[in-house]
Every structure is written in structure tokens, then in C-alpha cells.
Design an enzyme around this catalytic site. Sequence first.
Site, PDB file in Angstrom:
ATOM      1  N   ASP A  97       0.843  -1.183   0.000  1.00 31.01           N
ATOM      2  CA  ASP A  97       0.000   0.000   0.000  1.00 31.01           C
ATOM      3  C   ASP A  97       0.883   1.240   0.000  1.00 31.01           C
ATOM      4  O   ASP A  97       1.836   1.313   0.771  1.00 31.01           O
ATOM      5  CB  ASP A  97      -0.831  -0.012   1.301  1.00 31.01           C
ATOM      6  N   ASP A 193      -3.282   4.352  -2.612  1.00 29.54           N
ATOM      7  CA  ASP A 193      -4.337   4.877  -1.741  1.00 29.54           C
ATOM      8  C   ASP A 193      -4.952   6.162  -2.334  1.00 29.54           C
ATOM      9  O   ASP A 193      -4.216   7.021  -2.848  1.00 29.54           O
ATOM     10  CB  ASP A 193      -3.674   5.195  -0.388  1.00 29.54           C
TER      11      ASP A 193
END
Length: 530
Positions: A97, A193
Site C-alpha cells: 500500500d 491509496d
Amino acid sequence: MAVWWKQSVFYQIYMPSFKDGNGDGMGDFAGITEKLDYIKDLGIEGLWLTPFYPSPKVDNGYDISDYESIDPAYGTMEDFERFIEEAHLRKIRVIVDLVLNHTSSEHPWFKKSRSAKDHPKRDWFIWRDQPNNWESFFGGSAWEYDVLTNQYYYHAFAKEQVDLNWANPDVKKAMFHVMKFWLEKGVDGFRLDVINFLKVQDQFQDNPYDEGKQEQVHLYDKDQQGILAVIEEIAGFVHQYPDKFLVGEVGSEDLEILKRYSGQDKLDVVFNFNIGSIARFDLTMLYQQLFATEQAYDSYQIPTLFFSSHDMSRHISRFGNDEDRAKLVAALLLTAKGIPFLYYGDEIGMGDWITTDINKMKDVQGIMGYQLACKAGKSHEEAIAIANGKSRDKSRTPMQWNAGLNVGFSEHEPWMTIPDDANKVNVEDQQDDPDSMLSFYKNLLKIRKQHSCLTRGVYEYLNNEDGLLTFIRNDQTQRILVMFNFADHAKAIEIDNGFSTLLLSNKRKSFNRKEILANEVLIVKEETGK
Ligand code: GLC
């Protein structure tokens, strides 16, 4: 060789809650490495790890204070490298991420930026003399007054998550450095993200208000002009490295917006919130979204499939706490067209956790919801209800490995509460039970791997009639029919003679072409006689 991620099923690991390997009550790399054989045995070929970088953890790691290290709570760089090596030995790829939109307010870049108006890093963040009306996605104003220099800075999420100014070329340069760092460490790609938030409107016009929905319309603070050019640059940079994969979290449920971001020269895929985040089980809506996605996407675009994540209620709880239905949703996840993302714990049917004790709440969105409600004069009970609606703790509880101490997650008091009845649903009890949720998932994953039409095939047929969702996947070498009866009663059906081999049902071992049972899914292969 076909592109690896088009054949893979991804498994999302929420870092603090998967497995504690060093006995401090928090998940870590040593713990995940210990469980790689479990992941392999399940049939997973790709992992998505939520952020593990140093962070004050106001938003559990989505507030990064150092992009090129490992948070000590999760281990050391050596632990990370060993984990990557062990995953790759098992042919499991790893995507990580990356939060490019904002940094922690504790990041040295921001500390420098806030120190003086003329500091070279001032323009790395977004500063204004006066706020406009933009609201944070976690509630309240998106602008925070900073007494040091008498200006406001912009934060789309918590005030401890400060938005970077992507209009500044040095910000981009710094982030490309970060991507290079992790690519050279051997990661196989990134989950980006809130990637459609990178640009905001440079005029800072006020957002309009939707009177009907009684909420602000986020018109000028996401999906802004210039965003696609940035995405193309990111994709171009990452794809210089062979075989790397990019999945974008495009914060939108609007297919028209989602579809802009993936395809040739852009992100490989984006999360299809239009399908994955439906609030309650609604077959008509689900079908409409599958169908609309199929219509909207060009030949370079592939949808993603997911029904749970660390940001939403788990589907078993959201869709009525029905184990049969959860099995049907699992079958949809793993046989429909798209790249599946399975959320840890869904494979054993873990459910949501709700608390009435505000002191046990960990999620910033829940805590902020509570504070704002109290400020608005709500009673404690009302404020708790609001906080529970917003809190994402519900799907973030420790993985339930066995019925023993702390459900086998840790020998130490876990960082977050374990639900009272958690020991009833666990890996160990389900491992050898052929009718368990876990065995059902394993069978689905096996079938998916053995049949190319389930990864490569088109929808030769896709229909929803009389409460029956049916599709046929076809890749020119084989055809598989999948039929779901989400109703509580059996139905008469007609399945063509050619479809004669039952690969899987959640209800029985052999099937009858004239009837589908209540809450049954049938996965049937055509025998061509060849
Ligand atoms: C993404 C993450 C979420 C986080 C937010 C802000 O939506 O999935 O958990 O709170 O971004 O970084």
C-alpha cells in the site's frame, strides 16, 4: 507467459491484525511469514499489505512519517526482506500500500513546511490564508489553522494526514524515489491509496451542497484536471520495471469516474466500489453493476471484485449474517469476470465486531464521529451509534486461528479487542471439515486455477431473472456455467445437456439440471466430448 496478475487471486492482509510473531500483541512480518504456508495452501498468489511504514498510526498507518523504512511494531527491514523472499519462494507476489496523497503531520517534510512561510518545503503542502468550505472525508473542516505561521493547511482526511501538493514537481520527484526504493526491494506492485485525490482545484472554489442528501458534494477536491496526466506518469514510471502491477483506490462508486483511471498507459486496475461496496444485499443492483461494468470497460480494462475490506463492514455481516449467502458471494468473487481481492478472515466467515465502549474504539473515523456528535449535543448513546456507523474497527479484528488463547493471534493482550464469540469461528476447526467455509473457498480457488475460462473467459451470457443470477464464462477452450439462487426456496431451471460436470455446489455432490436448491450455487462445466 501470461501476465501474472490476470490469473491471481489477491489476499488483503490488514497488518496489525493478521498474526503476531514476536509476542507484543500486534501483527507483524514475522507472523505473516509464519503463515505463508496457510496462504499458499488456500490457493492465493498475490498479497496486498496495508501500510507498514513508520507512522504515529492516527489512521493505522495511512499517516506515514517515513516512506523508506519499516515501523518497528512490524519488525525490521531484514524481517521484511525475509518475508518477500519466502513469499516469492512460494510463488506468492506481494503488492504494498502506498499513500501518495498525504503524509503524517509528523513527517519531517511537513515539520519543515510548517516552520516558516519561506521554507523551501512550504509549497510541498497546501497552505492558505483563509479556509474554503471543503469538508474532510472524516468529518469537519478540511482546513486546520496553524498558529506558527498564521495560515491553514489542507487535509482531506484527519488533520494528522496532511495533503501533499502534487502541483509541485519536487513532491513528484520525492515520491518516485519512494516507489523506486520499494520496487528495488522486490515488491511486485502497489495499491495506490485514494489516488484520485492527488489534485485539487487550483481556484479553491467552494464545493456545492446537496440539499436532498444533506451533504457536501466533493466537486473540487477530487478527480480534478491534470490528475490523469499524473497517473500516466506514475504508471509509466512503475511499468519501466517488468511485471509490476498497479491497483488504484479511486475513491468513488461512480463507474463513469472509475473507468477513467485504468487501461492502457494508466493503472492496471482500480477497485470497483460500484460493485464491492453495495451497502446491503440487493441482487438487482449487483447484477446491474456487473452488467454496466461489462458495458463500460474497453478491451484493456479488467474489473476488480471484492466485497469486504478494512474500510467497510464484512460482507457476511453486511448481507444478513447468513453463511449460505456468504458462500454464494464467495463463489461470485471467484468465478465472475475480474481480479478478486479476498479480505483476510472472510475465508472462515469472520463477522463484524461492534463495541459500545468508546474507550475500545481504535479507528479515527469512529472516534471523530463520536466527538463531532457529542459536540453537536447528541447523547452518549446517540453518539456511540453514530460512531459505530462510521468506525471501521468492525472488520479489523485479529485473525481467528484457533479456539485457544486470543484465538491464536498472539500470546500477548492483542492491540484490539477480540470479539466475545470469536473462538467459535476459526481456521483450525474448519481446516479438516469438508463443509466448512474455508474448504469451500479452497475448492473455489482450486477450480479457478484449473479452468482458464474463469480467469480469461468473456461472459458469453450474463443474466438475472426471477432472482437467479446466471453467467457462462467462455475462453474458446472451455465453457463454465455458474448459477446462483439467492432465494430461500428451490426453483425450477433448465440447464443445457452439454453442461454436465458439476464442479462445485455448496449444497450437494451431484446435481439435477431441472432444479436449483434454495441458497445454492452451481458451477457446471460443459463436456465437449473431445
Ligand atoms: C484509504 C484507506 C483508508 C484510509 C484513507 C486515508 O481510503 O483505505 O483506510 O483511512 O485512505 O488514507
